[in-house]
Design an enzyme around this catalytic site. Structure first.
Site, PDB file in Angstrom:
ATOM      1  N   GLU A 146      23.522   5.431  -7.932  1.00 27.52           N
ATOM      2  CA  GLU A 146      24.164   6.690  -8.328  1.00 27.52           C
ATOM      3  C   GLU A 146      25.686   6.597  -8.248  1.00 27.52           C
ATOM      4  OE1 GLU A 146      20.639   8.000  -5.624  1.00 27.52           O
ATOM      5  OE2 GLU A 146      21.755   6.160  -6.057  1.00 27.52           O
ATOM      6  N   HIS A 185      25.431   2.067  -4.185  1.00 25.54           N
ATOM      7  CA  HIS A 185      24.137   2.591  -4.622  1.00 25.54           C
ATOM      8  C   HIS A 185      24.197   2.855  -6.129  1.00 25.54           C
ATOM      9  CE1 HIS A 185      22.638   4.166  -0.449  1.00 25.54           C
ATOM     10  NE2 HIS A 185      23.122   2.948  -0.393  1.00 25.54           N
ATOM     11  N   CYS A 229      25.016   9.865  -1.770  1.00 29.09           N
ATOM     12  CA  CYS A 229      24.946  10.039  -3.219  1.00 29.09           C
ATOM     13  C   CYS A 229      24.873  11.519  -3.599  1.00 29.09           C
ATOM     14  CB  CYS A 229      23.748   9.288  -3.773  1.00 29.09           C
ATOM     15  SG  CYS A 229      23.898   7.494  -3.605  1.00 29.09           S
TER      16      CYS A 229
END
Length: 224
Positions: A129, A127, A160
């Protein structure tokens, strides 16, 4: 409105107790309560940054307090715009358009930036992040990212949010909320759980419309 009145009363008592110059000025000139009350209520529900500061400014026919919301809002929008640019590039590459930036607010420099890459990297944890946090750690040589601000176009998920807590991010700024997969103000609300040992300052809704439209457009094209 009762809560707003309590805020004003408490703030006036604190100013008077500390002999602040605002205390005397307040007695001479009335603060425009409806305007400030509106700004406070907006901040509480996330339309404006939560960390509001006040500036003492004596000008004829003006309030002695000037709310410095727009300065912070413009700062946040500047970096969120850059994150949205990365998200658009991710969309063009076939990834879900989410991107993140890690910023040092003191120097106003971007320490790391990344977009979603689970498909390209064959990594379900890639992801935006997670990638940005990992890159920032390598760039500064520390897994603790104290003092840094994380800008992300979509509300972080539980994975995250956990990484943000472990990294000791000072402030989290996100764009659109994610009622289905988010874990900050939606779902599990990870930072409110007793198992979470670090809670960043959180500001949501920065350029939320632009972020939401980008995501809607991406999934609309995928379905067509």
């Amino acid at each position: 409105m009762q809560e707003i009145r309590c805020i004003f009363k408490s703030f006036r008592r604190i100013q008077a107790k500390n002999n602040s110059p605002l205390a005397g000025a307040y007695r001479k000139r009335r603060l425009s309560k409806p305007s400030l009350a509106k700004d406070i209520s907006l901040c509480c529900i996330g339309f404006l940054p939560f960390n509001i500061s006040y500036k003492h400014e004596m000008k004829p026919f003006e309030s002695v307090w000037t709310l410095r919301v727009m300065d912070q809002l413009e700062f946040d929008q500047r970096f969120m715009s850059q994150a949205l640019g990365l998200a658009q590039a991710a969309s063009a590459a076939g990834e879900v358009p989410v991107a993140a930036l890690l910023v040092d607010p003191q120097s106003q420099k971007i320490i790391a930036s990344a977009a979603n890459t689970p498909i390209a990297s064959h990594d379900p944890t890639a992801h935006a992040e997670i990638c940005a946090l990992s890159l920032a750690g390598q760039n500064i040589g520390n897994y603790r990212l104290n003092g840094l601000w994380l800008y992300v176009t979509l509300e972080p998920c539980a994975m995250c949010a956990g990484a943000i807590a472990h990294a000791r991010i000072e402030r989290l700024i996100f764009g659109a909320s994610d009622p289905k997969g988010g874990a900050v103000i939606s779902g599990t609300q990870f930072f409110e759980q007793p198992s979470c040992h670090w809670r960043p300052q959180v500001t949501g809704g920065i350029m939320a419309g632009e972020s939401a439209n980008l995501l809607k457009s991406f999934f609309r094209q995928r379905r067509s």
